[in-house]
Design an enzyme around this catalytic site. Structure first.
Site, PDB file in Angstrom:
ATOM      1  CB  SER A   1      -0.887  -0.008   1.315  1.00 37.67           C
ATOM      2  OG  SER A   1      -1.498   1.262   1.495  1.00 37.67           O
TER       3      SER A   1
ATOM      4  CE1 TYR B   1      -3.956  -2.125   5.141  1.00 35.23           C
ATOM      5  CE2 TYR B   1      -3.351   0.159   4.424  1.00 35.23           C
ATOM      6  CZ  TYR B   1      -3.675  -1.197   4.125  1.00 35.23           C
ATOM      7  OH  TYR B   1      -3.675  -1.502   2.838  1.00 35.23           O
TER       8      TYR B   1
ATOM      9  CE  LYS C   1      -1.627  -4.766   3.457  1.00 33.82           C
ATOM     10  NZ  LYS C   1      -1.923  -6.235   2.685  1.00 33.82           N
TER      11      LYS C   1
HETATM   12  C1  WQD Z   1      -9.062  10.429   0.249  1.00 40.17           C
HETATM   13  C2  WQD Z   1      -9.223  12.005   0.517  1.00 40.17           C
HETATM   14  C3  WQD Z   1      -9.612  12.513   2.670  1.00 40.17           C
HETATM   15  C4  WQD Z   1     -13.770  10.869   2.726  1.00 40.17           C
HETATM   16  C5  WQD Z   1      -6.796   5.492   2.516  1.00 40.17           C
HETATM   17  C6  WQD Z   1      -5.377   4.722   2.969  1.00 40.17           C
HETATM   18  C7  WQD Z   1      -4.588   4.245   1.871  1.00 40.17           C
HETATM   19  C8  WQD Z   1      -5.422   3.294   1.172  1.00 40.17           C
HETATM   20  C9  WQD Z   1      -6.673   4.002   0.487  1.00 40.17           C
HETATM   21  C10 WQD Z   1      -5.711   0.913   1.730  1.00 40.17           C
HETATM   22  C11 WQD Z   1      -8.589  12.408   1.632  1.00 40.17           C
HETATM   23  C12 WQD Z   1     -10.744  12.956   1.930  1.00 40.17           C
HETATM   24  C13 WQD Z   1     -12.475  11.425   2.313  1.00 40.17           C
HETATM   25  C14 WQD Z   1     -14.731  12.028   2.931  1.00 40.17           C
HETATM   26  C15 WQD Z   1     -13.198  13.445   2.302  1.00 40.17           C
HETATM   27  N1  WQD Z   1      -5.974   2.053   1.805  1.00 40.17           N
HETATM   28  N2  WQD Z   1     -12.179  12.633   2.388  1.00 40.17           N
HETATM   29  N3  WQD Z   1     -14.379  13.508   2.673  1.00 40.17           N
HETATM   30  O1  WQD Z   1      -6.815   8.058   3.234  1.00 40.17           O
HETATM   31  O2  WQD Z   1      -6.114   8.813   0.601  1.00 40.17           O
HETATM   32  O3  WQD Z   1      -6.147   6.504   1.623  1.00 40.17           O
HETATM   33  O4  WQD Z   1      -7.319   4.458   1.525  1.00 40.17           O
HETATM   34  O5  WQD Z   1      -4.328   0.638   1.068  1.00 40.17           O
HETATM   35  O6  WQD Z   1      -3.479   3.461   2.462  1.00 40.17           O
HETATM   36  O7  WQD Z   1      -4.733   5.627   3.787  1.00 40.17           O
HETATM   37  O8  WQD Z   1      -8.429   7.524   1.195  1.00 40.17           O
HETATM   38  O9  WQD Z   1     -10.657   7.389   0.487  1.00 40.17           O
HETATM   39  O10 WQD Z   1     -10.143   7.787   2.861  1.00 40.17           O
HETATM   40  O11 WQD Z   1      -9.732   9.818   1.300  1.00 40.17           O
HETATM   41  O12 WQD Z   1     -12.849  14.771   2.232  1.00 40.17           O
HETATM   42  O13 WQD Z   1     -15.915  11.816   3.112  1.00 40.17           O
HETATM   43  O14 WQD Z   1     -10.559  12.321   0.546  1.00 40.17           O
HETATM   44  O15 WQD Z   1      -9.551  13.553   3.635  1.00 40.17           O
HETATM   45  O16 WQD Z   1      -7.926  13.538   1.616  1.00 40.17           O
HETATM   46  P1  WQD Z   1      -6.941   7.932   1.783  1.00 40.17           P
HETATM   47  P2  WQD Z   1      -9.640   8.065   1.519  1.00 40.17           P
END
Ligand code: WQD
Length: 322
Positions: A117, A141, A145
């Site tokens: 990841s 997490y 990984k």
């Molecule tokens: C994306 C962006 C939020 C929800 C995570 C893990 C990563 C991978 C994918 C597994 C961020 C913003 C989110 C909302 C928002 N997982 N957001 N409103 O955190 O980049 O990645 O998932 O391997 O390792 O860290 O993904 O989809 O949660 O967020 O503004 O309702 O959207 O703050 O900037 P993230 P995400």
């Protein structure tokens, strides 16, 4: 050629399964169905319901099916949950890797495509993340990984394993309407869910040092991600022992506002997002350099953000109405 797929009944696994089949390979699926669904395993594909920490069962499945390599997807993957329940994440993700590596030694199987990841990098401060960047995960997490990468890297040296670690960036979309992601906490599902409830989608912070103030991520279509696994498996079939990690992204960033606009276009409506406070631990920008995967695996993503949000919305609707 038969590949064993752990976690093959999950969202990503179901796509990888189909891509491996489409490439002419046979697949045997191992999944404990803790989050996966047996229905997504196509008829005719051998399915073994087992815990990935069950070394004996894994070794038996590999031997019985003449497995030449493993795609290891089975793991827990919610960052926030991993902060609250670190011991569970270490127990499941790290023990899973150890049990699988031992089973591979027992069964004489040496090829592995390991789901890693972008979380292994932690909070980065560069425009494009290359695989050489130091790994400094900031969540349990991401730590589990990374430990998995170390286990397989060391097994490559000691046991002649040929290992490809795929470091996924932000996976999204669906290859077909029956294979959508039901994960609750990622941006695109959250936006669609909010819309379905009649709520406004939330933006976690609009004061980041980015052009529109919202966080930038590298979104990758799950069907492109699945193709990367096939490219990795094919390379391992003819490759030498060793360990290599690859970023799996598009090399192109999209802001939270851009993603929400793309979801709105897919739905055919306006979405009036509400800006709320930052979510702890979010880096401002996380975008892959995917050059190594292009050069060495011959893989590049072909599907854009609108293809991701369009297919995600289509699958979401199918599930809501189905
Ligand atoms: C994306 C962006 C939020 C929800 C995570 C893990 C990563 C991978 C994918 C597994 C961020 C913003 C989110 C909302 C928002 N997982 N957001 N409103 O955190 O980049 O990645 O998932 O391997 O390792 O860290 O993904 O989809 O949660 O967020 O503004 O309702 O959207 O703050 O900037 P993230 P995400």
């Amino acid at each position: 050629m038969t590949w064993m797929l752990t976690g093959g009944a999950g969202y990503i696994g179901a796509h990888v399964l189909r891509a491996l089949q489409a490439s002419g390979r046979q697949v045997v699926v191992v999944d404990d169905l803790s989050t996966g669904h047996a229905e997504v395993v196509p008829e005719g594909v051998p399915f073994v319901r087992a815990d990935v920490r069950d070394t004996d069962t894994l070794a038996r499945v590999m031997t019985e099916h003449g497995v030449v390599g493993v795609v290891h997807l089975a793991a827990k993957k919610a960052v926030g949950e991993s902060v609250e329940q670190p011991l569970r994440y270490y127990r499941e993700n790290v023990d899973g890797v150890l049990a699988l590596a031992e089973a591979m030694v027992d069964a004489g199987v040496s090829r592995i495509v390991y789901s890693s990841s972008a979380a292994v990098y932690g909070a980065v401060d560069v425009d494009l993340v290359t695989e050489e960047l130091p790994t400094q995960p900031v969540s349990p997490y991401g730590e589990t990984k990374l430990i998995g990468e170390w286990v397989f890297r060391d097994a490559a040296v000691a046991h002649g394993f040929a290992v490809t670690a795929l470091r996924y960036f932000n996976v999204a979309g669906a290859g077909s309407d029956d294979l959508g992601d039901s994960a609750v906490f990622n941006l695109i599902p959250m936006v669609m869910r909010a819309h379905a409830r009649g709520d406004r989608p939330q933006i976690f912070g609009a004061d980041y040092p980015t052009p529109d103030g919202t966080c930038i991520r590298d979104y990758i279509h799950v069907a492109d991600l699945a193709d990367a696994h096939v490219a990795a498996a094919a390379a391992l079939e003819t490759g030498a022992p060793g360990f290599t990690s690859y970023n799996i992204g598009r090399g192109e960033g999209s802001s939270v506002r851009e993603v929400i606009a793309s979801v709105a276009a897919a739905i055919g409506t306006d979405l009036h997002a509400e800006v709320v406070g930052r979510r702890p631990g979010d880096p401002a920008v996380l975008v892959a350099s995917a050059d190594r995967a292009a050069a060495e695996l011959g893989w590049t993503a072909t599907r854009d953000l609108d293809a991701m949000t369009g297919s995600a919305w289509s699958a979401f609707r199918a599930r809501s109405h189905g």
